[in-house]
Scaffold this active site. Structure first.
Site, short mmCIF file in Angstrom:
data_model
loop_
_atom_site.label_atom_id
_atom_site.label_comp_id
_atom_site.label_asym_id
_atom_site.label_seq_id
_atom_site.Cartn_x
_atom_site.Cartn_y
_atom_site.Cartn_z
N ALA A 17 47.74 80.57 14.61
CA ALA A 17 49.10 80.93 14.99
C ALA A 17 49.20 81.53 16.38
O ALA A 17 50.25 81.42 17.04
CB ALA A 17 49.69 81.91 13.97
N SER A 22 46.40 87.36 13.00
CA SER A 22 47.27 86.19 13.06
C SER A 22 47.01 85.28 11.86
O SER A 22 45.90 85.24 11.31
CB SER A 22 46.99 85.38 14.33
OG SER A 22 45.78 84.65 14.22
N ASP A 23 48.05 84.55 11.44
CA ASP A 23 47.77 83.42 10.55
C ASP A 23 46.89 82.45 11.32
O ASP A 23 46.87 82.44 12.55
CB ASP A 23 49.07 82.77 10.09
CG ASP A 23 48.91 82.04 8.76
OD1 ASP A 23 47.77 81.73 8.37
OD2 ASP A 23 49.94 81.77 8.10
N TRP A 24 46.18 81.61 10.59
CA TRP A 24 45.14 80.78 11.19
C TRP A 24 45.74 79.77 12.18
O TRP A 24 46.57 78.95 11.81
CB TRP A 24 44.34 80.09 10.10
CG TRP A 24 43.11 80.85 9.69
CD1 TRP A 24 41.86 80.33 9.50
CD2 TRP A 24 42.97 82.26 9.43
NE1 TRP A 24 40.96 81.32 9.14
CE2 TRP A 24 41.62 82.51 9.09
CE3 TRP A 24 43.84 83.33 9.46
CZ2 TRP A 24 41.13 83.78 8.78
CZ3 TRP A 24 43.36 84.60 9.15
CH2 TRP A 24 42.03 84.81 8.81
#
Length: 894
Positions: A269, A265-267
């Protein structure tokens, strides 16, 4: 198929990217040799053994970051802690601190401007070398979202408006990094094409543009470079957040494309435990508190998800660990003796910058225009804008220059990279002023004038400062002390040895400053927390500074700045200390610090600065004006509101050009800016964000030691209102991609708006090229061309397809189908073969085509489709740029 990076297989003088563009290439080229297949099988057996030895709680813990940048180790199975780090122009490492410097390469837009996947591969080798030096196993890069609108604030961190060019450059980058034994996570999958409301926006993208444009670079990279990781974006696509998008992740990415890597995941997200796992998310970052870990174990025990689903995700994490050499008993994907090494980072940064610079305009000066042709200089002739004609002002002859004026704030304080998470701290930065002074003969006088300073924030303290950072406990005990490169203290994820968020109370930047000028010096402090600045024993600032902005990272990445004036005397050292007590020493439970000591020398009245620049320019043989964007214009977390150069830089150029007809303008920006004065100056050189060796590369190109090798990877509008797509702000949480497949140059060709300032693919060199022949088959084209100039040069041969019957299917007037770089000496001819990929003749045909809102809907509930070959006759165009097409032929797709 021939390996596209095998130099022995390419035609003489032709670069290797031509073959990488064929969509029929096997996605498993890195594992074609029997030895590689054996290692793959052995690695999978080791992964299965490790997985079988884990209990449920350990499995779910492996899917959750243990801190900002790492996954937990499991010594019982021989699993090391997997370390991730941001890129894409350097490797920051765990510390994100100037105390741990990184090589800083030019921006991704610059890398794309080279049109050279092999150069991207070389950049990847260097970044892998940097990653290994810093103990990093996975690089969080590259970014392959498209330039849908020029207002995209993170435009500089992506490659191009064209999916083929983006995919080819991205594939070269991924191959290079992974050939160095380091993983990549191609991001942000998918539709993160702007920053406004990026955490919540629902991007509504119909099936055709989703597949033909936005998914296409990811697909190309998966099929051609086998990335070991993908990062899913914050945003939603057609109603589902990307961390939960079962259709796009499970059915498209893993199913149709065969991606076998890890989905991170993006941080921050990841938002929901069950939906994320069922949507195909493997790792939720950062830790230690995420939707995975203990919450996931509880969901399994409650029967909401099965342990088999968890096992699938853990298997992919273990595979990533095995490939990077972090799992005992599993052979790494790249053996230690196969890892490229010994790469000179500064040299590569300088070479890449030269190859990326785009010469937008190069006209003769007024004096040259009136000189007889026989009197034209013979040394390093330049090709003016448009084919044929007299030599332009560039390259400059250094032996003929007695006095050179270098003008602009960023000529002295270089703007070498974009803001936000792409920031790294290089050990050195060569400014344009330094580079030109070093390259010009000693007898040449180089004068500097500020002219107009576009920066809203005060630059971090550097010149004249000797600083160190002191980490203090609440009782005043010194926990650690480190040298400090400049006045920016930025650390996320880890602190110096012996320092923990629990024990840390304050940080002091302290040292001496020796001013060069008597007068009122401007100091600036920024950070979220209590800040106290002492100069010469006097406390000049002591306040608590609160955060601003709704983005959770805003207070960390762009804290509010406070300014104050202090009178100082030239050459008298003074003690300076900035004490910072943060509001919190963590982001969640992750160590995080960001505060800055800024400084600016005494400034004259802005009008006087402009007058001085005009005077200096008028007295010089040539005036070199460097204009730029700032961190307040191009950075992560927000989009642009206009395309104007900040401050009074347009006025500066206009006035300098009026004072000296021999004015060269250097544009230091990561993405398009308006250039209203471009017809008033003989030369405009685009340097992007050129990396740490900016000044040396600029001197190389301006003085003719190197040719500006770049071509525009994105169309540059003359005005924002001319841009076909400018909407980046959602309405009621939704952003409609109503333009369909018509973005970038695809849209310009159907728009009634004025032509752009500079077309896609545009760029001038220092020689001229004659295109001699074009031969085609349905599968490839062969182009022969000759260097018609008087110096060695490099040309990007661009191949466009244009349907003869454009009304048959709604499509652009033409689109990029292939490209290759060639080099040749004066008078030499060179021939290059460029594949015509099958995908170039195809469109996406979807059962959901009639409903844009539902096309590609979440969880696989609304989209089935396939690639359909559009039969018929096409014009094949061999071109120097989109609007400078040299030869044509016909081909029939059946």
């Amino acid at each position: 198929m021939t390996d596209p990076f095998d130099r022995t297989a390419a035609p003489e003088h032709a670069s290797e990217q031509a073959a990488v563009l064929s969509s029929e290439a096997s996605p498993g080229r890195q594992a074609e040799h029997a030895g590689d297949r054996d290692r793959d099988r052995e690695r999978e057996r080791a992964v299965d053994r490790a997985l079988a030895a884990l209990d449920l709680d350990t499995k779910t813990r492996l899917l959750s970051g243990q801190d900002m940048w790492t996954l937990p180790a499991v010594p019982e199975i021989g699993l090391k802690s997997l370390v991730m780090s941001d890129g894409p122009i350097g490797v920051r490492g765990r510390h994100w601190s100037a105390a741990d410097p990184s090589v800083a390469l030019p921006s991704p837009t610059a890398l794309a401007a080279t049109w050279d996947p092999e150069l991207a591969r070389r950049a990847g080798h260097l970044l892998a070398q940097e990653a290994r030096r810093k103990g990093v196993h996975v690089l969080l890069a590259p970014t392959v979202n498209l330039h849908r609108s020029p207002l995209g604030g993170r435009h500089f961190e992506s490659y191009s408006e064209d999916p083929l060019l983006t995919g080819a450059i991205g594939a070269g980058y991924v191959r290079g990094v992974q050939e160095g034994g380091v993983g990549t996570t191609v991001k942000h999958f998918v539709g993160n094409d702007a920053e406004t409301d990026r955490f919540t926006v629902d991007n509504r993208i119909a099936a055709r543009p989703l597949h033909e444009l936005y998914l296409a670079p990811f697909e190309h990279i998966v099929r051609h470079a086998r990335p070991w990781g993908i990062m899913t974006a914050y945003n939603q696509v057609n109603g589902s957040t990307m961390t939960e998008h079962r259709h796009l992740v499970r059915e498209v990415l893993r199913g149709a494309w065969g991606f076998d890597g890890c989905n991170v995941s993006d941080w921050t997200a990841a938002r929901h435990t069950v939906r994320a796992l069922r949507g195909g998310l493997d790792v939720a970052m950062p830790g230690p508190r995420t939707v995975y870990g203990a919450p996931l174990a509880e969901a399994v025990r409650a029967g909401e998800v099965s342990e088999a689903e968890v096992d699938d995700a853990v298997r992919r994490v273990l595979r990533l660990a095995a490939r990077t050499g972090c799992l005992r008993g599993a052979p790494a994907a790249v053996a230690p003796d196969e890892v490229p090494g010994g790469i000179d980072g500064p040299a590569l940064a300088r070479d890449l910058a030269c190859r990326a610079f785009v010469l937008l305009r190069n006209e003769p000066t007024q004096e040259a225009a009136t000189r007889p042709a026989d009197d034209a200089p013979t040394a390093a002739p330049a090709r003016p804008e448009g084919r044929g004609g007299r030599p332009g002002i560039l390259p400059l002859d250094p032996t003929a220059l007695r006095k050179v004026a270098v003008i602009g704030a960023v000529a002295r304080d270089a703007r070498v990279l974009g803001g936000g998470s792409a920031t790294v701290f290089p050990a050195r930065i060569v400014s344009p002023l330094e580079g030109l002074r070093a390259a010009l003969p000693a007898e040449t006088e180089v004068t500097f004038a500020l002219g107009a300073d576009p920066r809203i924030r005060i630059p971090q303290a550097r010149d004249g400062f000797t600083l160190r950072a002191r980490y203090l406990a609440e009782d005043g005990r010194l926990l650690a002390e480190t040298p400090q490169f400049d006045g920016m203290m930025h650390a996320i994820g880890s602190l110096p040895e012996g320092v923990t968020p629990h024990h840390l109370h304050a940080v002091e930047l302290t040292g001496t400053f020796t001013p060069q000028t008597t007068g009122s010096h401007t100091f600036a402090v920024s950070g979220t927390g209590a800040l106290r600045l002492t100069v010469g024993g006097t406390v000049v600032f002591d306040e608590y500074c609160a955060p601003a902005g709704s983005d959770p990272f805003e207070g960390l990445l762009n804290p509010v700045e406070r300014r104050l004036s202090v009178p100082l005397t030239a050459h008298e050292p003074t003690e300076v200390t900035l004490r910072y007590v943060p509001r919190s020493t963590s982001l969640g439970e992750t160590a995080a610090l960001n505060f800055t000591l800024g400084h600016r020398e005494p400034q004259r009245d802005p009008d006087a600065e402009l007058d001085e620049a005009v005077r200096v320019a008028a007295e010089a043989d040539v005036a070199i004006v460097v204009v730029a964007t700032t961190n307040e214009v191009e950075s992560e977390g927000f989009d642009r509101t206009d395309l104007r150069l900040p401050g009074r830089q347009d006025e500066l150029v206009t006035r300098v050009a009026a004072a000296n007809p021999r004015t060269v303008v250097v544009v230091n920006a990561g993405s398009p800016v308006e250039l209203p004065w471009r017809e008033q100056v003989p030369a405009v050189l685009l340097t992007w964000f050129p990396g740490q060796e900016a000044g040396g590369a600029l001197a190389d190109v301006l003085l003719g030691a190197r040719e500006p090798g770049g071509r525009l990877p994105t169309t540059w509008p003359a005005r924002l209102e001319d841009a076909p797509v400018s909407g980046v702000t959602p309405t009621e949480g939704r952003l409609e991609y109503a333009e369909g497949v018509f973005i970038g140059y695809r849209a310009w060709h159907r728009s009634p708006a004025p032509a752009p300032a500079y077309a896609f693919g545009h760029g001038l060199g220092y020689t001229d090229w004659e295109y001699e022949s074009l031969d085609t088959t349905p599968d490839s084209v062969r182009v022969r061309l000759r260097n018609a100039g008087r110096r060695t040069g490099r040309e990007i041969v661009q191949i466009y397809l244009a349907p003869k019957d454009p009304a048959a299917v709604e499509r652009p007037a033409r689109w990029l189908a292939g490209f290759a770089a060639v080099e040749a000496g004066p008078g030499e001819s060179v021939e290059v073969e460029i594949p015509l990929p099958a995908r170039a003749f195809e469109i996406w045909s979807s059962a959901s085509e009639g409903s844009e809102a539902d096309a590609g809907a979440a969880h696989g509930s609304g989209q089935t489709g396939h690639w359909q070959r559009v039969q018929g006759d096409y014009i094949v165009e061999a071109a120097h740029s989109l609007t400078d097409r040299r030869l044509t032929a016909e081909v029939t797709a059946v």
